[in-house]
Design an enzyme around this catalytic site. Structure first.
Site, short mmCIF file in Angstrom:
data_model
loop_
_atom_site.label_atom_id
_atom_site.label_comp_id
_atom_site.label_asym_id
_atom_site.label_seq_id
_atom_site.Cartn_x
_atom_site.Cartn_y
_atom_site.Cartn_z
N TYR A 190 0.86 -11.04 42.84
CA TYR A 190 1.15 -13.00 42.52
C TYR A 190 1.71 -12.79 41.77
O TYR A 190 2.27 -14.98 41.77
CB TYR A 190 -0.35 -12.71 43.10
CG TYR A 190 -0.84 -13.43 43.69
CD1 TYR A 190 -1.23 -12.42 45.41
CD2 TYR A 190 -1.24 -14.86 44.66
CE1 TYR A 190 -1.46 -12.44 45.77
CE2 TYR A 190 -2.44 -15.55 45.67
CZ TYR A 190 -2.51 -13.36 46.76
OH TYR A 190 -2.69 -14.00 47.84
N LYS A 208 -3.26 1.63 47.87
CA LYS A 208 -3.36 2.30 48.89
C LYS A 208 -1.67 3.35 48.58
O LYS A 208 -0.52 3.78 47.95
CB LYS A 208 -1.36 1.15 49.05
CG LYS A 208 -0.22 1.61 50.52
CD LYS A 208 -1.30 2.14 51.34
CE LYS A 208 -0.59 2.23 52.44
NZ LYS A 208 -1.15 2.74 53.88
N ASP A 257 -5.17 0.47 55.15
CA ASP A 257 -5.53 -0.17 55.88
C ASP A 257 -6.95 0.68 56.10
O ASP A 257 -6.97 0.32 57.13
CB ASP A 257 -4.07 1.17 56.88
CG ASP A 257 -3.72 2.52 55.62
OD1 ASP A 257 -4.76 2.89 54.80
OD2 ASP A 257 -3.24 2.59 56.56
N ASP A 276 -7.33 -10.63 48.72
CA ASP A 276 -6.96 -11.90 49.51
C ASP A 276 -6.89 -11.41 51.10
O ASP A 276 -7.63 -12.16 51.68
CB ASP A 276 -5.29 -12.54 49.12
CG ASP A 276 -5.14 -13.52 50.02
OD1 ASP A 276 -6.26 -13.90 49.97
OD2 ASP A 276 -4.25 -13.89 50.40
N ASP A 286 -10.51 -12.73 53.75
CA ASP A 286 -10.35 -13.38 55.05
C ASP A 286 -10.93 -12.72 56.26
O ASP A 286 -11.43 -13.66 56.44
CB ASP A 286 -8.92 -13.90 55.31
CG ASP A 286 -8.42 -15.20 54.83
OD1 ASP A 286 -9.18 -15.85 53.28
OD2 ASP A 286 -7.96 -15.97 55.20
C1 IPM Z 1 -7.42 -17.73 48.59
C2 IPM Z 1 -6.03 -18.73 48.48
C3 IPM Z 1 -4.94 -18.55 47.71
C4 IPM Z 1 -4.82 -16.89 47.46
C5 IPM Z 1 -3.77 -19.02 48.12
C6 IPM Z 1 -3.74 -20.60 48.75
C7 IPM Z 1 -3.01 -19.44 46.88
O1 IPM Z 1 -5.90 -17.65 50.06
O2 IPM Z 1 -7.65 -18.19 47.34
O3 IPM Z 1 -7.34 -16.60 48.85
O4 IPM Z 1 -3.74 -16.82 48.43
O5 IPM Z 1 -5.21 -16.62 46.46
MG MG Z 2 -7.06 -16.35 50.51
#
Ligand code: IPM
Ligand code: MG
Length: 373
Positions: free
Chosen positions: A144, A194, A226, A250, A254
């Site tokens: 990032y 990784k 992975d 990240d 999710d």
């Molecule tokens: C998160 C989000 C952010 C990230 C985006 C919105 C930049 O996906 O906080 O997980 O990737 O960190």
């Molecule tokens: Mg995210």
């Protein structure tokens, strides 16, 4: 004397303002009963700031969060309106600037299977029951923040790159925090990398091993990202604390949210080393995004933001009993059948369908914090 906590709020875009408003109401009520107060200072950030100021985060607003706040409560930023390829400014830049500007190198994302929601998970109930893990995502390094080049003309057409760079201190501090957190849980850390391909991952693994020596009582295992992605679904119960690089974290967080039944349930805390009069400076936000499709309708699930408020009470204000009480109230509202739309499937019966404020009120009615002694 009544403690007053100075909190910068960033309602942001989409459903952000609705879930933040609901959370402030709950926290004000909780504070009134427990004997403390909040001083809310809203700032404009993200798409809303692009519309108002032409940039996603003004320096003076970042300075307010950095110097005059005990914590930051954030809704969500972004939306299709600003999601234009080639746009010079993007709402998400504000989020990265905030994280970097406040030195918030660790993002804590707890994922627990909520008993009342297990049936809502698309996964088999026996796999999901009892899941209780904490993702510690490195937040101010890696892909990032490495050097990047937007598309330019190269010898073989357009080219672009991003760089995954980590320094030893960046890995060491987030690893140390992960081990410390494991001590308050089940004493187990999974470090995800990784290392079979990436040099940065080999450094990551080496440094994590070195830090592990300071924590002989904590069990450490390394997993490749992975295979970790697979195991989060096939055997999520094996994980306790998972520490990993920014981008891996990240993606995995999710994925892990599916275990909790809905992205609308998951809170997060972003922490660094800045201490205030009350605790650690932190940014607290739901993991979900701005959900522009349902914005402004009063139907968004405020649970993740309310639970982020509980993390704020715990980490920034040391209010552990109140944080527990707030989490218990959310759990009880769910157990009593209150559901926002995101938690209801076709054919679900026997639940009380509520909007944002309805869920907020269900939580408020279940708060068992007594008046201050
Ligand atoms: C998160 C989000 C952010 C990230 C985006 C919105 C930049 O996906 O906080 O997980 O990737 O960190
Ligand atoms: Mg995210």
């Amino acid at each position: 004397m009544t403690d007053t906590y100075r909190v910068v709020t960033i309602p942001g875009d989409g459903i952000g303002p609705e879930v933040v408003a609901a959370t402030c109401t709950v926290l004000d009520a909780l504070g009134a009963r427990a004997g403390f107060a909040f001083e809310w200072s809203p700032i404009v950030m993200g798409g809303a700031a692009i519309d108002t100021y032409g940039i996603p985060l003004r320096d003076e607003d970042l300075a307010l969060a950095a110097a005059a706040a005990d914590a930051v409560l954030l809704g969500a930023v972004g939306g299709p309106k600003w999601d234009v390829p080639g746009a010079p400014v993007r709402p998400e830049q504000a989020l990265l600037a905030l994280r970097k500007g406040l030195g918030l190198f660790a993002n804590l994302r707890p994922v627990a299977a909520e008993p009342a929601l297990i049936a809502a998970s698309p996964l088999r109930q026996d796999l999901v029951a009892g899941v209780d893990l904490l993702i510690v995502r490195e937040l101010t390094g890696g892909l990032y923040f490495g050097e990047r080049q937007e598309p330019t003309d190269g010898p073989n057409g357009r080219q672009a790159y991003d760089t995954l760079l980590y320094t030893e201190p960046e890995v060491a501090r987030v690893a140390r925090l992960a081990f410390q957190l494991a001590r308050g849980r089940r004493n187990r850390v999974t470090s995800v990398d990784k290392a079979n391909v990436l040099a940065s991952s080999r450094l990551w693994r080496t440094v994590v091993n070195e830090i592990a020596a300071e924590f002989p009582d904590v069990e450490l295992e390394h997993r490749l990202v992975d295979s970790c992605a697979m195991q989060l679904i096939t055997s999520p119960g094996i994980f306790d604390v998972v520490v990993t690089e920014n981008m891996f974290g990240d993606i995995l967080s999710d994925e892990a949210s599916v275990l909790a039944g809905s992205l609308g349930m998951l809170p997060s805390a972003s922490l660094g080393e800045t201490r205030t009069a009350h605790g650690l400076l932190g940014v607290y936000e739901p993991i979900h995004g701005s959900a522009p499709d349902i914005a402004g309708q009063g139907v968004a699930n405020p649970a993740a933001t309310i639970l982020s408020g509980a993390m704020m009470l715990r980490w920034s204000f040391g209010r552990h009993a109140e944080a527990d009480a707030l989490e218990a109230a959310v759990r009880q509202a769910l157990a009593d059948g209150f559901r926002t739309g995101d938690l209801l499937g076709a054919g679900d019966e026997g639940f009380v369908r509520v909007g944002t404020d309805g869920f907020r009120d269900a939580v408020l009615e279940r708060l068992t914090v007594g008046p201050a002694a």
